[in-house]
Design a protein around this motif. Sequence first.
Motif, PDB file in Angstrom:
ATOM      1  N   ASP A 564     -10.789   8.343 -38.643  1.00  0.00           N
ATOM      2  CA  ASP A 564      -9.237   8.441 -38.540  1.00  0.00           C
ATOM      3  C   ASP A 564      -8.686   7.543 -39.659  1.00  0.00           C
ATOM      4  OD1 ASP A 564      -8.670   8.637 -35.394  1.00  0.00           O
ATOM      5  OD2 ASP A 564     -10.160   7.173 -35.632  1.00  0.00           O
ATOM      6  N   ASP A 565      -9.423   6.820 -40.448  1.00  0.00           N
ATOM      7  CA  ASP A 565      -9.229   6.285 -41.917  1.00  0.00           C
ATOM      8  C   ASP A 565     -10.157   6.239 -42.601  1.00  0.00           C
ATOM      9  OD1 ASP A 565      -6.220   5.474 -41.402  1.00  0.00           O
ATOM     10  OD2 ASP A 565      -7.254   4.564 -39.478  1.00  0.00           O
ATOM     11  N   ILE A 566     -10.129   6.386 -43.991  1.00  0.00           N
ATOM     12  CA  ILE A 566     -11.347   6.451 -45.035  1.00  0.00           C
ATOM     13  C   ILE A 566     -10.766   5.623 -46.086  1.00  0.00           C
ATOM     14  CG2 ILE A 566     -12.803   7.691 -46.159  1.00  0.00           C
ATOM     15  CD1 ILE A 566     -12.335   9.984 -44.340  1.00  0.00           C
ATOM     16  N   ILE A 567     -11.775   4.718 -46.546  1.00  0.00           N
ATOM     17  CA  ILE A 567     -11.686   4.102 -47.915  1.00  0.00           C
ATOM     18  C   ILE A 567     -12.631   4.600 -48.612  1.00  0.00           C
ATOM     19  CG2 ILE A 567     -11.530   1.989 -49.103  1.00  0.00           C
ATOM     20  CD1 ILE A 567     -10.683   0.392 -46.614  1.00  0.00           C
ATOM     21  N   PHE A 568     -12.310   5.568 -49.753  1.00  0.00           N
ATOM     22  CA  PHE A 568     -13.246   5.976 -50.463  1.00  0.00           C
ATOM     23  C   PHE A 568     -13.688   4.887 -51.614  1.00  0.00           C
ATOM     24  CE2 PHE A 568     -11.523   9.867 -48.962  1.00  0.00           C
ATOM     25  CZ  PHE A 568     -12.771  10.557 -48.525  1.00  0.00           C
ATOM     26  N   ILE A 569     -14.744   4.797 -52.142  1.00  0.00           N
ATOM     27  CA  ILE A 569     -15.460   4.014 -52.940  1.00  0.00           C
ATOM     28  C   ILE A 569     -16.386   4.821 -54.221  1.00  0.00           C
ATOM     29  CG2 ILE A 569     -15.405   1.854 -51.623  1.00  0.00           C
ATOM     30  CD1 ILE A 569     -18.270   2.291 -51.362  1.00  0.00           C
ATOM     31  N   PRO A 570     -16.334   4.278 -55.395  1.00  0.00           N
ATOM     32  CA  PRO A 570     -17.097   5.078 -56.337  1.00  0.00           C
ATOM     33  C   PRO A 570     -18.416   5.224 -56.124  1.00  0.00           C
ATOM     34  CG  PRO A 570     -15.834   3.349 -57.476  1.00  0.00           C
ATOM     35  CD  PRO A 570     -15.616   3.287 -56.031  1.00  0.00           C
ATOM     36  N   ASN A 571     -19.206   6.236 -56.421  1.00  0.00           N
ATOM     37  CA  ASN A 571     -20.622   6.385 -56.210  1.00  0.00           C
ATOM     38  C   ASN A 571     -21.526   5.679 -57.042  1.00  0.00           C
ATOM     39  OD1 ASN A 571     -19.801   8.775 -54.745  1.00  0.00           O
ATOM     40  ND2 ASN A 571     -20.133  10.294 -56.156  1.00  0.00           N
ATOM     41  N   THR A 572     -22.455   5.020 -56.381  1.00  0.00           N
ATOM     42  CA  THR A 572     -23.851   4.510 -57.008  1.00  0.00           C
ATOM     43  C   THR A 572     -24.929   4.721 -56.414  1.00  0.00           C
ATOM     44  OG1 THR A 572     -24.307   2.526 -57.963  1.00  0.00           O
ATOM     45  CG2 THR A 572     -23.308   2.257 -55.621  1.00  0.00           C
ATOM     46  N   ILE A 573     -26.229   4.449 -56.694  1.00  0.00           N
ATOM     47  CA  ILE A 573     -27.366   4.745 -55.891  1.00  0.00           C
ATOM     48  C   ILE A 573     -27.356   3.909 -54.803  1.00  0.00           C
ATOM     49  CG2 ILE A 573     -28.555   5.267 -58.072  1.00  0.00           C
ATOM     50  CD1 ILE A 573     -29.855   2.394 -58.002  1.00  0.00           C
ATOM     51  N   ASP A 574     -28.140   4.332 -53.847  1.00  0.00           N
ATOM     52  CA  ASP A 574     -28.245   3.536 -52.543  1.00  0.00           C
ATOM     53  C   ASP A 574     -28.715   2.234 -52.651  1.00  0.00           C
ATOM     54  OD1 ASP A 574     -27.732   5.983 -51.567  1.00  0.00           O
ATOM     55  OD2 ASP A 574     -29.589   6.262 -50.157  1.00  0.00           O
ATOM     56  N   GLU A 575     -29.442   1.703 -53.334  1.00  0.00           N
ATOM     57  CA  GLU A 575     -29.909   0.327 -53.681  1.00  0.00           C
ATOM     58  C   GLU A 575     -28.810  -0.609 -53.959  1.00  0.00           C
ATOM     59  OE1 GLU A 575     -33.524   2.838 -54.214  1.00  0.00           O
ATOM     60  OE2 GLU A 575     -31.200   2.780 -55.067  1.00  0.00           O
ATOM     61  N   LEU A 576     -27.934  -0.258 -54.695  1.00  0.00           N
ATOM     62  CA  LEU A 576     -26.748  -0.990 -55.170  1.00  0.00           C
ATOM     63  C   LEU A 576     -25.213  -0.527 -54.475  1.00  0.00           C
ATOM     64  CD1 LEU A 576     -27.201  -0.586 -59.031  1.00  0.00           C
ATOM     65  CD2 LEU A 576     -28.207  -2.311 -57.410  1.00  0.00           C
ATOM     66  N   ALA A 577     -25.290   0.096 -53.368  1.00  0.00           N
ATOM     67  CA  ALA A 577     -24.293   0.473 -52.675  1.00  0.00           C
ATOM     68  C   ALA A 577     -23.486  -0.730 -51.963  1.00  0.00           C
ATOM     69  CB  ALA A 577     -24.380   1.705 -51.789  1.00  0.00           C
ATOM     70  N   ILE A 578     -24.207  -1.756 -51.784  1.00  0.00           N
ATOM     71  CA  ILE A 578     -24.067  -2.949 -51.162  1.00  0.00           C
ATOM     72  C   ILE A 578     -22.739  -3.689 -51.876  1.00  0.00           C
ATOM     73  CG2 ILE A 578     -25.630  -4.323 -52.296  1.00  0.00           C
ATOM     74  CD1 ILE A 578     -24.543  -5.130 -48.885  1.00  0.00           C
ATOM     75  N   PHE A 579     -22.705  -3.545 -53.348  1.00  0.00           N
ATOM     76  CA  PHE A 579     -21.764  -4.263 -54.125  1.00  0.00           C
ATOM     77  C   PHE A 579     -20.464  -3.493 -53.785  1.00  0.00           C
ATOM     78  CE2 PHE A 579     -25.327  -5.084 -56.608  1.00  0.00           C
ATOM     79  CZ  PHE A 579     -25.314  -6.365 -56.865  1.00  0.00           C
ATOM     80  N   PRO A 580     -20.067  -2.424 -53.963  1.00  0.00           N
ATOM     81  CA  PRO A 580     -18.784  -1.911 -53.574  1.00  0.00           C
ATOM     82  C   PRO A 580     -18.299  -2.078 -52.362  1.00  0.00           C
ATOM     83  CG  PRO A 580     -20.040   0.115 -53.871  1.00  0.00           C
ATOM     84  CD  PRO A 580     -20.851  -1.184 -54.574  1.00  0.00           C
ATOM     85  N   THR A 581     -19.310  -1.776 -51.179  1.00  0.00           N
ATOM     86  CA  THR A 581     -18.834  -1.842 -49.816  1.00  0.00           C
ATOM     87  C   THR A 581     -18.594  -3.417 -49.406  1.00  0.00           C
ATOM     88  OG1 THR A 581     -21.335  -2.037 -49.289  1.00  0.00           O
ATOM     89  CG2 THR A 581     -20.051   0.137 -48.997  1.00  0.00           C
ATOM     90  N   THR A 582     -19.242  -4.273 -49.918  1.00  0.00           N
ATOM     91  CA  THR A 582     -19.133  -5.724 -49.874  1.00  0.00           C
ATOM     92  C   THR A 582     -17.680  -6.018 -50.084  1.00  0.00           C
ATOM     93  OG1 THR A 582     -21.173  -6.330 -49.788  1.00  0.00           O
ATOM     94  CG2 THR A 582     -19.577  -7.924 -50.598  1.00  0.00           C
TER      95      THR A 582
END
Length: 614
Positions: A564-582
């Motif tokens: 229903d809603d999406i917040i798009f964030i910049p791409n990074t490798i899986d191991e570091l995706a915790i940073f933008p999602t946090t």
Amino acid sequence: MCGIFGYIGEKNTLQICLKGLKQLEYRGYDSAGIAGIKNNNLIFCKTSGKIFALEKKIEKQNLELDIAIAHTRWATHGKPDEKNAHPHFDTHLSLGVVHNGIIENYAILKDFLKNKNIKFSTETDTEVIAQLISYNYEKYKNNLYLTVHESLKLLKGSFAIALIHKDHPNIILAAARESPLAIGFIDNKNEILISSDPNAFIGHNLNVFYLRNDEIALLSKKSIKTYTNQKKLIEKKTSLLEGKNQTFSKEGFDHFLLKEIFEQPITIQKAMLGNISEDFGTAYFEGLKFSSTELMAIKHIIIIACGTSWHAAYIGASLLEDKARILTTAEIASEFRFKNPIISEETLIIAISQSGETADTLSAVKEAKAKGAKILGICNVKNSTLTREAHSCIYLNAGPEISVCSSKAFTSQITILSLFTLLMARLRHFTKEDGQKFLSELKKIPKIINQVLEKQKEIKKISIKYSKYKNFFFIGRKYMYASCLEAALKLKEISYLNATSYPAGELKHGPIALINKNLPVIAFCSNKQTYDKTLNNLMELKAREAPILAIAPNNAKEILQIADDIIFIPNTIDELAIFPTTIVGQLFAYNIAKAIGIKDIDQPRNLAKSVTVE
């Protein structure tokens, strides 16, 4: 969890103590109080609620004190009311005590003292300390030091105390066992300060030392005498704290939490600073006392922590297994200490604590040390107990975190764990090129976080939309499950809403029974490896009318047909995706809390920053 402060000196005692308490309020804010000696009488003022309530009451009483002990409380024994606020006194009102910690055998001691016709007026374990010392005072011929020394032998548990007695109007006695207590003084000892946390010494340049292991300090103007638990007079080693020109400020932000969220691009860079070698594609840590040979011999790693730090531990365990190929588990410290873990000389314990004073983590460290494990601490506070207990320590260098809810310390912990993983991987199978590639991605993270922070208005708008709900599910897979854990905790902490995190694949094993149109699902979809499987889970939720908010990378177009809603964030490798999602999770929680009218975002109800009780 409570905050202790004390002052001996020539300046305004009340103002200095109140200022100190305000710096300690993150440790607990259920009640507050202050006491001192004036004209051979013990004078005090205490109240329920926060420091400002105490400040107002002091103004009404027109209180004046020469020396003082003060306290801000996080309730353990007894209701958070004025009666149970510290300081606590004996029946004769001859002495006053402030205390941080828990006396485990207080009920036995209380019964003993009641049988001696001593009447108690509060529900706290601290009053037992006051009454016990008073009971023993005559026995030891009014020798305050000897009385306290012998009385402390009877106490089981952890404590830091500061005590005043009307027969000794110029003295504050301080003592500590497994609970932090710092003493600071100027060169000529005309000013002496006591605090649970040296951060409360901000505004002063002081020589600082710490009490431990049942040490007792007798403090008076121009005199500091420190004794071991064997009654031996010792000279404590001090360090210089230059805090005179330091201040804590929100710098234009509404709350410290928001300020600290926006500081993360800088604090992550600080965590990396001086710890990377791009030429060799590896990491190194100045002060790491384990040799390469010792690190290569490690076959098993256990990471222990509590709360947000445990979420960092969960990420660290995944990284170390994935990249360094070392068997690693993340353990909740409060549970680990009651297990019987398999530990050998090839086991490394990594203990994570922002404050370095988390009681459960410290207890787990002691259990592991007794079994022969090597201990590596990851901590933000120098000279804390963890830094002394660990064989080696890596510092976050994130600066003081004022908000009770952690933000920048968490991402700094993940940064350090990522670099430590790189070091361990390079000592094994990782090539220089592998290491350089990983470092290249890690160095992009501060810029990526800045890009997420620029979406604050968009995230605020979506947060307001979802603020009408009372219950939330957070889901994700692999590294994104850690994002769910932390985001759900943040929402619970500062908005007081029910938020539960699940591995996305586990929903159909029970929790999906709760799904309906009034239960929004916050889905973290930023791992490429698990992206398709997560979309399948979202389709199952969509079929059951769950409102879906997805956090996904910029190139994830398929999700447009599902969420229903999406917040798009910049791409990074899986191991570091915790940073933008946090960062998204932090801003989502913060903006919901503001939208529903939560006032004390920096000091949520029932919480304390430094959890120094078990």
